[in-house]
Every structure is written in structure tokens, then in C-alpha cells.
Enzyme design. Structure first.
Site, PDB file in Angstrom:
ATOM      1  N   GLY A 191      56.604  -2.175 120.193  1.00  0.00           N
ATOM      2  CA  GLY A 191      58.076  -3.029 121.239  1.00  0.00           C
ATOM      3  C   GLY A 191      57.906  -4.034 120.132  1.00  0.00           C
ATOM      4  N   HIS A 192      58.899  -4.046 118.891  1.00  0.00           N
ATOM      5  CA  HIS A 192      58.984  -4.819 117.945  1.00  0.00           C
ATOM      6  C   HIS A 192      60.854  -5.298 118.078  1.00  0.00           C
ATOM      7  CE1 HIS A 192      55.927  -2.361 115.225  1.00  0.00           C
ATOM      8  NE2 HIS A 192      55.675  -3.378 116.059  1.00  0.00           N
ATOM      9  N   GLN A 225      50.422  -1.642 117.477  1.00  0.00           N
ATOM     10  CA  GLN A 225      49.689  -2.634 118.441  1.00  0.00           C
ATOM     11  C   GLN A 225      48.774  -3.453 116.922  1.00  0.00           C
ATOM     12  OE1 GLN A 225      49.608   1.374 118.891  1.00  0.00           O
ATOM     13  NE2 GLN A 225      51.718   0.644 119.952  1.00  0.00           N
ATOM     14  N   LYS A 245      55.065  -8.528 114.943  1.00  0.00           N
ATOM     15  CA  LYS A 245      55.157  -8.062 113.433  1.00  0.00           C
ATOM     16  C   LYS A 245      56.900  -7.189 113.203  1.00  0.00           C
ATOM     17  CE  LYS A 245      52.100  -4.355 115.607  1.00  0.00           C
ATOM     18  NZ  LYS A 245      51.755  -6.104 116.730  1.00  0.00           N
ATOM     19  N   ASP A 294      51.196  -7.383 120.054  1.00  0.00           N
ATOM     20  CA  ASP A 294      51.650  -8.690 120.143  1.00  0.00           C
ATOM     21  C   ASP A 294      53.044  -9.850 118.806  1.00  0.00           C
ATOM     22  OD1 ASP A 294      53.470  -6.828 122.122  1.00  0.00           O
ATOM     23  OD2 ASP A 294      51.587  -7.452 123.447  1.00  0.00           O
TER      24      ASP A 294
HETATM   25  P1  IMP Z   1      48.173   2.749 126.068  1.00  0.00           P
HETATM   26  O1  IMP Z   1      48.690   2.158 124.569  1.00  0.00           O
HETATM   27  O2  IMP Z   1      50.057   3.002 126.991  1.00  0.00           O
HETATM   28  O3  IMP Z   1      47.181   3.816 126.408  1.00  0.00           O
HETATM   29  O4  IMP Z   1      48.298   1.128 126.442  1.00  0.00           O
HETATM   30  C1  IMP Z   1      46.528   0.612 126.378  1.00  0.00           C
HETATM   31  C2  IMP Z   1      46.076  -0.770 125.883  1.00  0.00           C
HETATM   32  O5  IMP Z   1      46.822  -0.510 124.969  1.00  0.00           O
HETATM   33  C3  IMP Z   1      47.067  -1.264 127.596  1.00  0.00           C
HETATM   34  O6  IMP Z   1      45.864  -2.328 127.722  1.00  0.00           O
HETATM   35  C4  IMP Z   1      48.374  -1.760 126.721  1.00  0.00           C
HETATM   36  O7  IMP Z   1      48.752  -2.804 127.291  1.00  0.00           O
HETATM   37  C5  IMP Z   1      47.809  -2.148 125.007  1.00  0.00           C
HETATM   38  N1  IMP Z   1      48.884  -1.778 124.366  1.00  0.00           N
HETATM   39  C6  IMP Z   1      49.389  -0.671 124.241  1.00  0.00           C
HETATM   40  N2  IMP Z   1      50.594  -0.823 122.891  1.00  0.00           N
HETATM   41  C7  IMP Z   1      50.474  -2.191 122.756  1.00  0.00           C
HETATM   42  C8  IMP Z   1      51.565  -3.096 122.131  1.00  0.00           C
HETATM   43  O8  IMP Z   1      52.481  -2.352 121.354  1.00  0.00           O
HETATM   44  N3  IMP Z   1      51.775  -4.399 122.443  1.00  0.00           N
HETATM   45  C9  IMP Z   1      50.431  -4.572 123.014  1.00  0.00           C
HETATM   46  N4  IMP Z   1      49.831  -4.198 123.874  1.00  0.00           N
HETATM   47  C10 IMP Z   1      49.487  -2.482 123.828  1.00  0.00           C
END
Ligand code: IMP
Length: 437
Positions: A40-41, A221, A16, A13
Site C-alpha cells: 500500500g503506497h 514491502q 516508499k 511501510d
Molecule cells: P502477505 O504478504 O500478505 O503474505 O503477508 C505476509 C507478511 O508480510 C505479514 O506479516 C504482512 O503483514 C506483511 N506485509 C505484506 N505486505 C506488506 C506491506 O506492504 N507492508 C508491511 N507489511 C507487509
């Protein structure tokens, strides 16, 4: 032609989407290499806002968007995004790796069930099935996009895998949730819709490099969510650092020479896990409200904290970041004092590296330097020297400490609220030395 790689340097977040959109102007191909629709972009073009989870953001600029082999794809969500873009008169020019893995209904169910079972120790995942899908990939039980084009193989795999998943779900108290016939029919349908996009993208990208085309790789991420170098187990399940880009696309790592680290001017994270500089006071509320810090994917409020140089040392080292792009500088406007964490105190020792162990991290106390704030960032700012002096002191400190020049500063969601910088490093000192507390 070197590839430009965009990497999140914190917990995701970082903004990007906007920076990728900015660099996409000159790119022929914009490629995603890891993650899935957990990302999410948000991209704002004039008054139009686009929120994308799986489609590479460059398609908004009419570029070829590539979904690399390292990405995990929920085909239902991808098709929904393609349809939504088409309705807004953007016909996405898309290529999907034939080796990318598919998120299946049982991945989503297992993600939710595992989180529920963990209770207070949950990861706080996005429940999009990301972890279970990557687990199946590594244990060689995955279903790939190429399987969608081979119905017999798809059926054979589903018949083998689904009874096992059914048993796993039953262990979590979820009985008879999976209907093989329906899943097979749904995925055949998705395959028909996506068949024209599925291709050997590693060959296409390597050919494009030979033809001197311009390539942009878009990370999802951030470094602190990397499965090896993040705050494990509170991470995602892919490699978010620069090395992941070579593996997730099939290109030679020596092409990755321009690596732009996206750096939010403060720190946020969604989900559980350590966040050493987290704020629980009015300043935290200021950052959350002014920064609209709510997840694009899950709408969860993001936890907010001061800027953390320990994190940035770790992430820029791991990815060999060559340029910094600072985002959301405007969110700090109005704060009287602004802090940067330079080191952690751990059991009477001052450390400048990021410990591996969650318990150690929870015992870390940040050591801060304090900076004077600024009151205004007018939208008329066009160049780095137009920024208020105190903002430059803050940013200069960051680039000097990391020895990486800031090449972009974003101070609002619009494309126009971005300045390009020609900063060179070394001894940028405006005479206002920050003080220790
Ligand atoms: P997962 O990727 O859904 O398995 O989540 C694992 C961890 O990564 C959690 O703490 C999510 O909140 C975090 N996470 C996954 N995708 C994002 C992202 O795009 N932005 C911020 N945090 C993320």
C-alpha cells in the site's frame, strides 16, 4: 543509464510511495517487480491523497507504469485502481508483463483458511492470496496474464487446477466454494479490460535501457519480509531485496547501480513475528499515534520500536544500498531521548548480525545508544544544515555506522517536506557523542 532502485530496508511501510513519487520526476518508466496488492503506497500531491496497492506510483506523475513479471496481480483490484485513477483525471499509462501471475479466488480463500488453521501461530498475512499465488507459480500451477488472452488454455488450466483447490479448501472445512464457470467468465472479462496493457515488458525495459531512458524500480514491502532473508516464516513470499528486481523484470543485474534504501527514522512492522526493538510503552504509543502507524492495506495498527542498526546492516549489505532516504523524521520530534539499537545480546554474546532462527531472535536483547531529542522541525527547513543539531547527530550516526550517505530526508507527508542532501561520509561529528546505557 543506471537504473534507480528503491528498496525498503525494514519491515515495509517505510514511506516508499513518497520517495518513489519524488524520484519519478525524472523517470520515463516506473516499474514494480515483486509483491502484489499486499502493498500500500500513499502519495500526497498538495491536498490530494492517492492510495495505490498494485499500480506503480509513478503513474500519478504521468509516467509509464510497468508491472513486471515478478508481481502477482489481482486483476479485479488492478481494474478498480485504473478506474479510480481515471475518475480523478489520471489516465494511467500502464504496461503489464505477459509473464506476471494472477491471484485467483482460491488463492484468497486458501490464504484465509491457512491463517485460521495456524491459529496462534498465524503469520498475520494481508489475506490477499499472495503466498498461495507464489506457491502455485513455483510449483508450476500458476495462471499468467498471457493466459487471459488465450481462452482455451485458460479453460483447460482452470478445469485441471480448480478441482484440486476445491479438495484443499475442503480439508480446511470450506466445501464447494469454487464455481469454475463463474471464475472462467470473470477472468475472461478481466482479460478483455486488461488486454491492451499486457505486453512483453522485459523486452520493452531492455529496449528502454538501450535508448538511454530513465528507469525507476519500485520495491514493495521491505528486506525483513524477504522470503529468504527476512524473519522467516513471518515474511511475505517474494524477494524484496535488490536481487529480486533483476529477476522480477528481466533486466541484467549490472544495470542496478543506484540503490536507494528507504529507512524510516524508527521501526515498525504489521503482522506477527519477531521485532527486537518493539516498544510497549508510552514512546511506542507516541510513534504509533504521531506516525499514523496503521496499515494502508489492512488498517491494522503497526507495531512500533526504536531504530535498529542490526537490521540496517543486514538490509544494506544484502541489497548493496548506495544511498539512504530517511523518512518520517518528524515523528521523533518531541521525544526527550531517542535510542538506536546497535547490537543484540544473545546468550551472553554480543552480536551485530541478524540471526536466522525465530527462537534466537526472540531471545535477543537490544543494546542501545541514547541520543538527545529535538523539539521542533519547522516546515521552513530547506537543507540538511537547517535541521536541529540533535537531529543531525542522530542521522549522522546512522550514515557513519552504515558508511552510506543520506541523500534525502522526509519530515512530513507533503512533497515540500523533503530535503535533498549532499552529505559525504567520513567523520561527520558534531561533538555530541551518544552514550551507552
Ligand atoms: P502477505 O504478504 O500478505 O503474505 O503477508 C505476509 C507478511 O508480510 C505479514 O506479516 C504482512 O503483514 C506483511 N506485509 C505484506 N505486505 C506488506 C506491506 O506492504 N507492508 C508491511 N507489511 C507487509
Amino acid at each position: 543509464m543506471p537504473i534507480t532502485l528503491i528498496i525498503g530496508t525494514q519491515w515495509g511501510d517505510e514511506g516508499k510511495g513518497k520517495v518513489v513519487d519524488y524520484y519519478s520526476k525524472n523517470a520515463d518508466y516506473v516499474t514494480r517487480f515483486q509483491g502484489g496488492n499486499n502493498a500500500g503506497h500513499t502519495i500526497q500531491v498538495e491536498d490530494e491523497i492517492y492510495k495505490l496497492h498494485i499500480t506503480p506510483s509513478g503513474v500519478i506523475q504521468g509516467k509509464t507504469g510497468v508491472i513486471g513479471n515478478g508481481v502477482v496481480i489481482d486483476p479485479e483490484i488492478l481494474i478498480k485502481e485504473i478506474n479510480e485513477l481515471t475518475q480523478r483525471d489520471i489516465k494511467p499509462n500502464l504496461l503489464i508483463s505477459d509473464r506476471a501471475h494472477l491471484i485467483m479466488p482460491y488463492h484468497k480463500l486458501l490464504d484465509g483458511a491457512e491463517e485460521t488453521k495456524l491459529g496462534a501461530k498465524k503469520i498475520g498475512t494481508t489475506k490477499r492470496g499472495i503466498g498461495p499465488c507464489y506457491s502455485d507459480k513455483i510449483s508450476r500451477n500458476g495462471i499468467r496474464t498471457i493466459d487471459l488472452l488465450h481462452p482455451t488454455i485458460l479453460k483447460e488450466k482452470l478445469n485441471r487446477i480448480i478441482p484440486i483447490k476445491q479438495k484443499m479448501l475442503a480439508l480446511y472445512g470450506k466445501k464447494d466454494q469454487l464455481d469454475v464457470t463463474k471464475i472462467y467468465a470473470d477472468y475472461l472479462k478481466y482479460g478483455k479490460t486488461l488486454s491492451t496493457y499486457i505486453a512483453p515488458t522485459h523486452l520493452i525495459l531492455n529496449k528502454a535501457i538501450k535508448e538511454n531512458k530513465t528507469l525507476l524500480f519500485e520495491g514493495a514491502q521491505g528486506t525483513m519480509l524477504d522470503v529468504d532473508f527476512g524473519t522467516y516464516p513471518y515474511t511475505t513470499s517474494s524477494h524484496t531485496i535488490a536481487g529480486g528486481a533483476a529477476i522480477g523484470t528481466g533486466i541484467n543485474p549490472s544495470y542496478l547501480t543506484k540503490i536507494v534504501g528507504i529507512v524510516k527514522a524508527y521501526t515498525t512492522r504489521v503482522g506477527e513475528g519477531p521485532l527486537p526493538t518493539e516498544l510497549f510503552d508510552k514512546t511506542g504509543e507516541h510513534l504509533q499515534e504521531k506516525g499514523h502507524e496503521f496499515g494502508t492495506t489492512t488498517s491494522r495498527p503497526r507495531r512500533c520500536g526504536w531504530f535498529d542498526l542490526v537490521v540496517l546492516r543486514h538490509s544494506t549489505m544484502l541489497s548493496g544500498v548506495t544511498h539512504l532516504a530517511i523518512t518520517k523524521l518528524d515523528v521523533l520530534t518531541g521525544l526527550k531521548k531517542i535510542k538506536i539499537c546497535t547490537h543484540y545480546k544473545l546468550k551472553n554474546e554480543t552480536i551485530d548480525y541478524f540471526p536466522a532462527n525465530t527462537e534466537d531472535l526472540e531471545g535477543c536483547t537490544p543494546i542501545y545508544k541514547i541520543f538527545e531529542g529535538w523539539n521542533d522541525l519547522p516546515s521552513t527547513i530547506k537543507k540538511y544544515s537547517d535541521l536541529p543539531n540533535n537531529a543531525r547527530v542522530y542521522l549522522d550516526f546512522i550514515q557513519n555506522e552504515l558508511s552510506i550517505p543520506i541523500k534525502l530526508v522526509s519530515f512530513g507527508p507533503k512533497r515540500s517536506e523533503t530535503i535533498e542532501c549532499s552529505n559525504k561520509l567520513m567523520n561527520i561529528n558534531r561533538g555530541l557523542n551518544p552514550s551507552n546505557i
